[in-house]
Write a protein that holds these residues in place. Structure first.
Motif, short mmCIF file in Angstrom:
data_model
loop_
_atom_site.label_atom_id
_atom_site.label_comp_id
_atom_site.label_asym_id
_atom_site.label_seq_id
_atom_site.Cartn_x
_atom_site.Cartn_y
_atom_site.Cartn_z
N LYS A 164 -48.60 11.76 -12.54
CA LYS A 164 -47.45 12.28 -13.29
C LYS A 164 -46.86 11.19 -14.17
CE LYS A 164 -48.06 15.89 -10.74
NZ LYS A 164 -49.43 16.26 -10.83
N ASP A 165 -45.85 11.54 -14.94
CA ASP A 165 -45.17 10.54 -15.78
C ASP A 165 -44.55 9.46 -14.89
OD1 ASP A 165 -45.92 11.91 -17.99
OD2 ASP A 165 -43.95 12.71 -18.48
N TRP A 166 -44.60 8.23 -15.37
CA TRP A 166 -44.19 7.05 -14.60
C TRP A 166 -42.67 6.89 -14.65
CZ3 TRP A 166 -46.19 1.54 -16.42
CH2 TRP A 166 -45.66 0.55 -15.58
N SER A 167 -42.01 7.01 -13.50
CA SER A 167 -40.55 6.81 -13.46
C SER A 167 -40.25 5.31 -13.44
CB SER A 167 -39.96 7.49 -12.22
OG SER A 167 -40.56 7.01 -11.04
N LEU A 168 -39.54 4.85 -14.48
CA LEU A 168 -39.32 3.41 -14.69
C LEU A 168 -38.00 2.90 -14.11
CD1 LEU A 168 -40.42 3.24 -18.44
CD2 LEU A 168 -41.78 2.54 -16.47
N SER A 169 -37.02 3.78 -13.93
CA SER A 169 -35.67 3.35 -13.53
C SER A 169 -35.62 2.91 -12.07
CB SER A 169 -34.68 4.49 -13.74
OG SER A 169 -34.70 4.93 -15.07
N ARG A 170 -34.91 1.79 -11.84
CA ARG A 170 -34.68 1.32 -10.49
C ARG A 170 -33.19 0.95 -10.36
NH1 ARG A 170 -38.67 3.46 -10.42
NH2 ARG A 170 -40.73 2.84 -9.68
N GLN A 171 -32.60 1.33 -9.21
CA GLN A 171 -31.17 1.11 -9.01
C GLN A 171 -30.95 -0.25 -8.34
OE1 GLN A 171 -32.87 4.05 -8.39
NE2 GLN A 171 -32.11 4.66 -10.39
N ARG A 172 -31.24 -1.29 -9.13
CA ARG A 172 -31.12 -2.67 -8.63
C ARG A 172 -30.33 -3.52 -9.61
NH1 ARG A 172 -37.53 -2.74 -8.36
NH2 ARG A 172 -37.89 -1.57 -6.45
N LYS A 173 -29.90 -4.68 -9.13
CA LYS A 173 -29.23 -5.64 -10.02
C LYS A 173 -30.22 -6.72 -10.45
CE LYS A 173 -24.57 -4.96 -8.21
NZ LYS A 173 -23.42 -5.59 -7.51
N TRP A 174 -31.07 -7.14 -9.50
CA TRP A 174 -32.02 -8.22 -9.79
C TRP A 174 -33.28 -7.64 -10.42
CZ3 TRP A 174 -31.90 -13.02 -10.83
CH2 TRP A 174 -33.02 -13.83 -10.72
N GLY A 175 -33.20 -7.43 -11.73
CA GLY A 175 -34.32 -6.86 -12.46
C GLY A 175 -34.07 -6.92 -13.95
N SER A 176 -35.04 -6.50 -14.72
CA SER A 176 -34.92 -6.48 -16.18
C SER A 176 -34.13 -5.23 -16.58
CB SER A 176 -36.34 -6.46 -16.78
OG SER A 176 -36.29 -6.51 -18.17
N ARG A 177 -32.89 -5.43 -17.08
CA ARG A 177 -32.01 -4.29 -17.35
C ARG A 177 -32.54 -3.44 -18.50
NH1 ARG A 177 -28.02 -2.48 -20.35
NH2 ARG A 177 -28.03 -4.27 -21.75
N ILE A 178 -32.41 -2.12 -18.33
CA ILE A 178 -32.82 -1.20 -19.40
C ILE A 178 -31.82 -1.34 -20.54
CG2 ILE A 178 -33.09 1.24 -20.00
CD1 ILE A 178 -34.12 1.67 -17.10
N PRO A 179 -32.28 -1.75 -21.73
CA PRO A 179 -31.37 -2.22 -22.79
C PRO A 179 -30.79 -1.11 -23.69
CG PRO A 179 -33.62 -2.53 -23.49
CD PRO A 179 -33.68 -1.88 -22.14
N ILE A 180 -30.19 -0.09 -23.09
CA ILE A 180 -29.64 0.98 -23.93
C ILE A 180 -28.27 1.44 -23.45
CG2 ILE A 180 -31.93 1.86 -24.58
CD1 ILE A 180 -31.34 4.20 -22.67
N PHE A 181 -27.62 2.24 -24.32
CA PHE A 181 -26.39 2.94 -23.99
C PHE A 181 -26.68 4.44 -24.08
CE2 PHE A 181 -25.19 -1.14 -25.64
CZ PHE A 181 -24.10 -1.53 -24.86
N TYR A 182 -25.91 5.24 -23.33
CA TYR A 182 -26.10 6.68 -23.43
C TYR A 182 -24.76 7.40 -23.41
CZ TYR A 182 -25.43 6.60 -18.33
OH TYR A 182 -24.92 6.41 -17.08
N CYS A 183 -24.75 8.58 -24.02
CA CYS A 183 -23.55 9.41 -24.08
C CYS A 183 -23.71 10.58 -23.11
CB CYS A 183 -23.33 9.92 -25.51
SG CYS A 183 -21.89 11.00 -25.65
N ASN A 184 -22.81 10.68 -22.16
CA ASN A 184 -22.87 11.76 -21.17
C ASN A 184 -22.58 13.12 -21.79
OD1 ASN A 184 -23.80 10.96 -18.71
ND2 ASN A 184 -21.80 10.39 -17.89
#
Length: 654
Positions: free
Chosen positions: A349-369
């Motif tokens: 399946k599609d690769w889920s990239l998000s991880r709920q951690r602090k020690w990692g490479s931060r996803i560099p975006i902003f989003y509007c709810n």
């Protein structure tokens, strides 16, 4: 004669090697890229790590003798949950914990006589690295390779993070071993389903070990489904079958649970609910349906199932009852029409990239709810409200899917890369996760024109595991050290690992016997691709061999070279066998032949030393060098070979 003293020989050998290696680094030879999978800096290297990196060093030194430029590249896969958990446990910063571990592990590596080019060292938790990681993410996002959506994911309740399907083994987290639960959250996904068929076809063309190819084929798991149409109270239902005649063999079919209209329609026919197989529910119904090729009514059973654990398109063997009189008509219809309507279903399946951690490479975006948009700006481009900064970090497999490019270029995304790795070395346990992610990653790197290939490895060399006995406490339900073992505790032969407390620190053995002896012992225990069981009682045989080699070659009177005839045909035959073993990388047989060779040399009267024997001893040192680089470098200079032929790396016995 100079006495055999491990500390003196290895100290002198290190000095000579530095001189030789400096010339190789600055040479114009064609580079042969041999790279090992980089480690996670967990604290201490054990014998399993030592085997991996000495195998890399063995191949590099062999290639240098064959007039290539080659050295060991090294880096650290330093982001991830273990560092975060360890930092919480020890009340410290993950960065400090990682840095401390790296410093200790580097000290270990420097005692192993491995030709590492430290100036090319990389670290995934350094800004220089993760800033490029973020740029690759944004390139994928801008090219619609990555997308954001709310979906059911695998949630690890112990590590408190999302896991990809490949990181769930038998329903449990690959690190925590805790039971996985389902959770619906907003996630970033890399498109895999879009390329999965191409990926599947190319798997068969890989020049990799069969074990890896079979593992990946099994994991991708392509299945061909044929589509049939049923009518239920004026509802048209698509049903899929693995077999072209599957739906007409028994009294049942299977349809997906997400057809809510069908579910509601058949509620009144529920007789009982069974919890069996992988289904949450089975609803039995006896209704009459029309098959699409005739108007006959046939009784059948409908199975409704709810199976969000994988996805809504997960179909099973679908079957329907038929009367023999319709058999010919069914077969004819299938041949004419059915083959046109085929659906391929894959496990991948599609690769889920998000991880709920602090020690990692931060996803560099902003989003509007509000608008559900994603961008790099603080204000939403649509409603002008303030965007929310993404707090999720990237899966560490994203970091490790391209790291080796950083060895060659400071900023790989500005290049169109044609360099490929000649040999990539790692363990068999990476057959699915790391190696599959690399293939997916490079498919898209080629698409966005960063590289010109989809497979970065010309050859893959998988080494076996180093196993040792582990001790599990039945009282405390955890692994313990051997000294704490009690009568009722469980003893297992398992892969060396820090978590199982059965790792052996190579530096303790090096201190006692020297790195050359340990290297030879590791290579002698088995072929590189086979598992070995650790037993250091057998190491004394390798020590005796190196002592014999040292004492024998030191005895030779090099000034008294005569033209006396010696029968050394057998020695030449052995040299051919040695060359053959190098080609096959069969290290244990190679060492066996070298042991036979030194015994045959010993039987000759070395007082009558001639030019042919001088060449045999010279070649012997060259053949032994990739296994034992320190003692051979010292003996090379003692025998006068440096004076006549230059450094050991200026000679090719192959």
């Amino acid at each position: 004669m100079i006495d055999y003293n491990i500390k003196t020989i290895e100290k002198k050998g290190c000095e000579i090697l530095k001189k030789y290696e400096k010339k190789i680094i600055n040479s114009n030879r064609r580079e042969f890229y041999c790279i090992s999978m980089f480690p996670y800096p967990s604290g201490k290297l054990h014998i399993g790590h030592f085997r991996n990196y000495t195998l890399n060093d063995f191949i590099c030194r062999y290639k240098i003798l064959k007039k290539n430029k080659s050295f060991v590249y090294f880096g650290w896969d330093s982001f991830g949950l273990p560092a975060e958990n360890a930092a919480i446990k020890k009340n410290t910063n993950p960065k400090k914990w990682i840095t401390s571990n790296i410093n200790y592990m580097k000290k270990q590596l420097k005692k192993m006589s491995i030709f590492i080019l430290w100036e090319k060292e990389i670290n995934t938790s350094e800004k220089e690295y993760y800033s490029i990681n973020k740029k690759i993410f944004m390139k994928f996002l801008n090219n619609k390779i990555i997308y954001r959506k709310k979906d059911w994911v695998n949630w690890d309740p112990v590590d408190k993070t999302v896991l990809a399907n490949e990181q769930v083994i038998n329903g449990r987290g690959w690190r925590s071993n805790s039971l996985i639960i389902k959770k619906k959250v907003f996630m970033y996904f890399l498109k895999v389903k879009k390329i999965v068929n191409t990926l599947y076809i190319k798997t068969f063309k890989l020049k990799w070990p069969k074990k890896v190819i079979n593992s990946q084929i099994k994991w991708i798991n392509k299945k061909k489904y044929y589509c049939f149409i049923l009518y239920l109270d004026n509802l048209k239902i698509k049903v899929y079958s693995l077999s072209i005649f599957g739906p007409f063999n028994t009294k049942e079919i299977i349809v997906p649970f997400y057809f809510k209209k069908i579910y509601n329609l058949c509620k009144k026919y529920i007789k009982k609910i069974k919890k069996k197989f992988l289904f949450k529910k089975k609803i039995y119904s006896n209704k009459k349906a029309y098959l699409f090729f005739n108007n006959k009514k046939i009784k059948y059973k409908i199975y409704f199932f709810k199976y969000n654990e994988i996805n809504k398109f997960c179909f099973f063997q679908d079957k329907i009852y038929y009367k023999n009189i319709f058999k010919k008509k069914i077969k004819k219809y299938i041949k004419i029409n059915l083959l046109k309507n085929v659906k391929n279903i894959f496990n991948l399946k599609d690769w889920s990239l998000s991880r709920q951690r602090k020690w990692g490479s931060r996803i560099p975006i902003f989003y509007c709810n509000k608008c559900k948009t994603i961008n790099k700006k603080i204000l939403c481009i649509m409603c002008k409200n303030k965007n929310i900064k993404e707090t999720d970090t990237l899966d560490t497999f994203f970091d490790s899917s391209w790291y080796f490019l950083k060895y060659f270029y400071k900023n790989p995304i500005k290049k169109f890369i044609k360099k490929k790795i000649d040999i990539y070395i790692g363990g068999t346990d990476h057959s699915i996760l790391h190696l599959l992610y690399v293939r997916i990653f490079f498919f898209y790197l080629k698409k966005i024109k960063i590289v010109n290939y989809t497979n970065p490895f010309k050859k893959l060399l998988l080494h076996g595991m180093v196993k040792n006995y582990s001790y599990f406490s039945t009282k405390y339900q955890k692994y313990i050290k051997k000294i704490k073992y009690k009568k009722n505790d469980i003893i297992k032969l398992e892969k060396m690992s820090k978590s199982k407390k059965n790792g052996i620190n190579p530096c303790k053995i090096i201190k006692k016997y020297g790195s050359d002896v340990l290297r030879m012992f590791i290579f002698f225990l088995n072929k590189p691709d086979k598992d070995i069981v650790w037993d250091d009682r057998k190491i004394l045989g390798c020590l005796r061999f190196l002592k014999k080699t040292w004492n024998l070659i030191n005895l030779v009177n090099y000034k008294n070279i005569s033209n006396v005839q010696l029968n050394i045909n057998n020695l030449h035959k052995n040299e051919k066998k040695i060359i053959e073993m190098y080609k096959k990388k069969n290290t244990n047989k190679l060492i066996s032949i070298l042991m036979i060779q030194i015994n045959k040399i010993k039987k000759l009267k070395l007082e009558t030393y001639n030019y042919k024997l001088f060449k045999i001893i010279k070649n012997f040192l060259l053949f032994l060098h990739p296994i034992c680089p320190l003692i051979t470098s010292v003996l090379w200079e003692i025998t006068g070979n440096f004076k006549f032929f230059g450094s050991i790396y200026e000679n090719n016995p192959f």
